[in-house]
Design a protein around this motif. Structure first.
Motif, mmCIF file in Angstrom:
data_model
loop_
_atom_site.group_PDB
_atom_site.id
_atom_site.type_symbol
_atom_site.label_atom_id
_atom_site.label_comp_id
_atom_site.label_asym_id
_atom_site.label_seq_id
_atom_site.Cartn_x
_atom_site.Cartn_y
_atom_site.Cartn_z
ATOM 1 N N LYS A 124 0.637 -1.067 0.055
ATOM 2 C CA LYS A 124 0.151 0.152 -0.018
ATOM 3 C C LYS A 124 0.901 1.331 -0.074
ATOM 4 C CE LYS A 124 -4.155 -1.910 2.198
ATOM 5 N NZ LYS A 124 -4.903 -1.673 1.030
ATOM 6 N N GLU A 161 1.742 10.696 -6.998
ATOM 7 C CA GLU A 161 1.176 10.028 -8.189
ATOM 8 C C GLU A 161 1.908 9.688 -9.478
ATOM 9 O OE1 GLU A 161 -3.373 10.513 -10.191
ATOM 10 O OE2 GLU A 161 -2.318 12.364 -9.721
ATOM 11 N N TRP A 206 3.896 6.591 -7.999
ATOM 12 C CA TRP A 206 3.183 4.924 -7.859
ATOM 13 C C TRP A 206 1.855 5.195 -8.626
ATOM 14 C CZ3 TRP A 206 5.505 6.469 -2.735
ATOM 15 C CH2 TRP A 206 6.842 6.129 -2.523
ATOM 16 N N GLY A 207 1.239 6.261 -8.964
ATOM 17 C CA GLY A 207 -0.193 6.088 -9.513
ATOM 18 C C GLY A 207 -0.942 5.942 -8.599
ATOM 19 N N ARG A 208 -0.752 5.931 -7.144
ATOM 20 C CA ARG A 208 -1.997 5.726 -6.476
ATOM 21 C C ARG A 208 -1.598 6.274 -5.098
ATOM 22 N NH1 ARG A 208 -4.209 1.221 -6.474
ATOM 23 N NH2 ARG A 208 -4.977 1.157 -4.500
ATOM 24 N N ASP A 265 -2.757 5.067 -1.053
ATOM 25 C CA ASP A 265 -3.853 4.371 -0.449
ATOM 26 C C ASP A 265 -4.296 4.919 1.076
ATOM 27 O OD1 ASP A 265 -3.943 2.039 -2.458
ATOM 28 O OD2 ASP A 265 -1.935 1.985 -1.895
ATOM 29 N N ILE A 302 -6.549 11.828 -5.791
ATOM 30 C CA ILE A 302 -5.662 10.630 -6.115
ATOM 31 C C ILE A 302 -6.338 9.265 -5.618
ATOM 32 C CG2 ILE A 302 -3.476 9.650 -6.328
ATOM 33 C CD1 ILE A 302 -2.313 12.691 -5.674
ATOM 34 N N MET A 303 -6.593 9.317 -4.509
ATOM 35 C CA MET A 303 -7.232 8.183 -3.696
ATOM 36 C C MET A 303 -8.495 7.763 -4.352
ATOM 37 S SD MET A 303 -7.036 8.743 0.153
ATOM 38 C CE MET A 303 -5.600 9.030 1.142
ATOM 39 N N ARG A 313 -9.323 8.510 -7.636
ATOM 40 C CA ARG A 313 -8.844 7.723 -8.979
ATOM 41 C C ARG A 313 -8.202 6.579 -8.757
ATOM 42 N NH1 ARG A 313 -7.297 13.187 -9.587
ATOM 43 N NH2 ARG A 313 -5.133 12.981 -9.259
ATOM 44 N N SER A 314 -7.836 6.024 -7.710
ATOM 45 C CA SER A 314 -7.121 4.757 -7.552
ATOM 46 C C SER A 314 -8.106 3.779 -6.705
ATOM 47 C CB SER A 314 -5.808 4.801 -7.026
ATOM 48 O OG SER A 314 -5.856 5.594 -5.561
ATOM 49 N N GLY A 315 -9.295 4.101 -6.541
ATOM 50 C CA GLY A 315 -10.335 3.132 -6.165
ATOM 51 C C GLY A 315 -10.465 3.410 -4.493
ATOM 52 N N GLY A 375 -9.217 5.471 -0.193
ATOM 53 C CA GLY A 375 -8.230 5.061 0.353
ATOM 54 C C GLY A 375 -8.653 5.602 1.946
#
Length: 255
Positions: free
Chosen positions: A12, A85, A88-90, A92, A136-137, A139-141, A143
């Motif tokens: 994570k 971002e 790591w692109g995400r 959590d 960002i959270m 967009r990445s599902g 957190g």
């Protein structure tokens, strides 16, 4: 039962502010030891380099991102969010720990410049980090956002009106963000440790005060930074998915 449900945070991406020393440093290192990738936001260059080296020794350079960032400056927070971002692109987890602890001072003796400084770092900065990291959270599902509050924000303590008011504000902010963003996968908790043995605490609390408070704590001692780490790890894991928008005290409530 999956490892995630059991509280595993391996892999994570967790951002920790104010990670140069004390509680923030313990949280960053403790989460890294549990397998999380860690981005730290610290204000001092030497502290940034030091925590980066310690994190890399635990999780390697691929799992470490150390950013010299003043969280009271929105432009710097925006740049830090973009850097995480990009790396790591995400995101959590976000642990809003950065804070200043002013000397105990009666309200009538306070300098308002100090009041503004404390609020800028302890409260306003958390609006900024939430504003720039929460999307960002999403967009990445989804957190978790942990706001490090304090029992001083729950129980009034003479001489700590500024610190207490700012920490109480975090509790409300946590609840509001939960109400606004829960349906987008954002979970929030205001975590309220009691008196914790950090360099900041030692600069304002007398030995007599620490000894008196210790008598009401488990084992007759004040908290250590490492005592807080398991709570943060739990909150950043899937095991805490149903816990949001609340205050979590981690010391006895006394009268």
């Amino acid at each position: 039962m999956s490892q995630d449900i059991m509280g595993d945070i391996t892999g994570k991406v967790v951002v920790v502010t104010g990670a140069g020393r004390g509680l923030g440093k313990a949280i960053a290192l403790g989460l890294a030891q549990r397998g999380a990738k860690i981005a730290v936001l610290t204000r001092e260059k030497d502290q940034t380099e030091e925590i980066a080296a310690e994190l890399e020794a635990i999780i390697g350079p691929d799992g470490t991102l150390a950013l010299c960032t003043d969280v009271s400056d929105e432009d710097q927070v925006r740049e830090a969010a973009a850097a995480v971002e990009k790396r790591w692109g995400r995101v959590d987890g976000l642990v809003n720990n950065a804070a200043v602890m002013p000397p105990m001072t009666p309200v009538v003796d306070l300098e308002l410049d100090l009041v503004r400084q404390v609020f800028d770092v302890n409260l306003v900065a958390c609006f900024s980090t939430t504003k720039h990291f929460a999307p960002i959270m999403v967009r990445s599902g989804g957190g978790r956002i942990v706001y490090i509050s304090s029992m001083i924000g729950v129980q009034a303590n003479p001489g700590q009106s500024v610190y207490g008011a700012a920490k109480a504000g975090l509790t409300l902010l946590s609840n509001v963000v939960h109400r606004e963003m829960a349906d987008q996968g954002i979970r929030t908790v205001a975590l309220a440790p009691g008196l914790t043995d950090t360099p900041g605490m030692r600069t304002i609390a007398s030995d007599e005060y620490i000894e008196r408070v210790s008598s009401s704590y488990p084992g007759g001692r004040v908290g250590q930074p490492e005592d807080v780490v398991p709570f943060v790890a739990f909150l950043c894991s899937g095991a805490a998915q149903h816990l949001s928008g609340t205050l979590l005290p981690i010391r006895p409530v006394t009268g």
